[in-house]
Design a protein around this motif. Structure first.
Motif: not given
Length: 159
Positions: A52, A55, A60, A64, A68, A73-76, A79
């Motif tokens: 991804s 932030k 991004r 997110e 949401e 859940s978004f956990v790349p 980054d």
């Protein structure tokens, strides 16, 4: 006058005029298990490592916000700062990425990458023009504003 890809940072001092919605797509290697599909779901994509943008980027923030809203859940796994780097990492087989379709123009010509539509409703970013609220544009800025509105609303040929 300016261009903006999301309304997340628009304040009362700025007026946002939407032009188009830019749907997100999934990008993976051409011989990835999902490569035979023209459409994929977020749940299918989440079975693999995600690459991804960092932030702070509008891409991004849009991802997110979508995750949401959809209670995911978004956990790349990675980054990165630039989407060209993401393309190289996807080509190297390090994962899948989610990008707005307009950001994949250079990737569409790669024989090593496959781009698939996401069959997710309302997963897009808004592209539009911004200007200061209540201010009259100069004649040149007004012409640019009108030209851009008309040009972006015209149907475009697929790449």
């Amino acid at each position: 006058v300016g261009a903006e890809f999301t309304v997340a940072r628009i304040t009362e001092e700025l007026e946002f005029t939407p032009i188009v919605d830019d749907p997100f797509v999934a990008v993976f290697r051409s011989y990835h298990p999902l490569a035979k599909r023209s459409k994929v779901s977020i749940d299918q994509v989440l079975q693999y490592p995600i690459i991804s943008l960092s932030k702070g980027s509008n891409v991004r923030a849009t991802i997110e916000a979508y995750f949401e809203r959809t209670k995911r859940s978004f956990v790349p796994a990675y980054d990165l700062i630039h989407h060209y780097t993401i393309g190289a990492m996807v080509e190297a087989g390090l994962g899948i990425t989610l990008l707005p379709s307009m950001a994949t123009a250079m990737m569409q010509h790669s024989s090593r990458l496959k781009i698939a539509v996401l069959n997710e409703p309302k997963f897009s970013r808004h592209v539009g023009l911004i200007k200061r609220t209540g201010e009259t544009l100069s004649p040149a800025a007004f012409e640019f504003y009108q030209f851009t509105l008309q040009a972006m609303k015209r149907p475009r040929m697929a790449a």
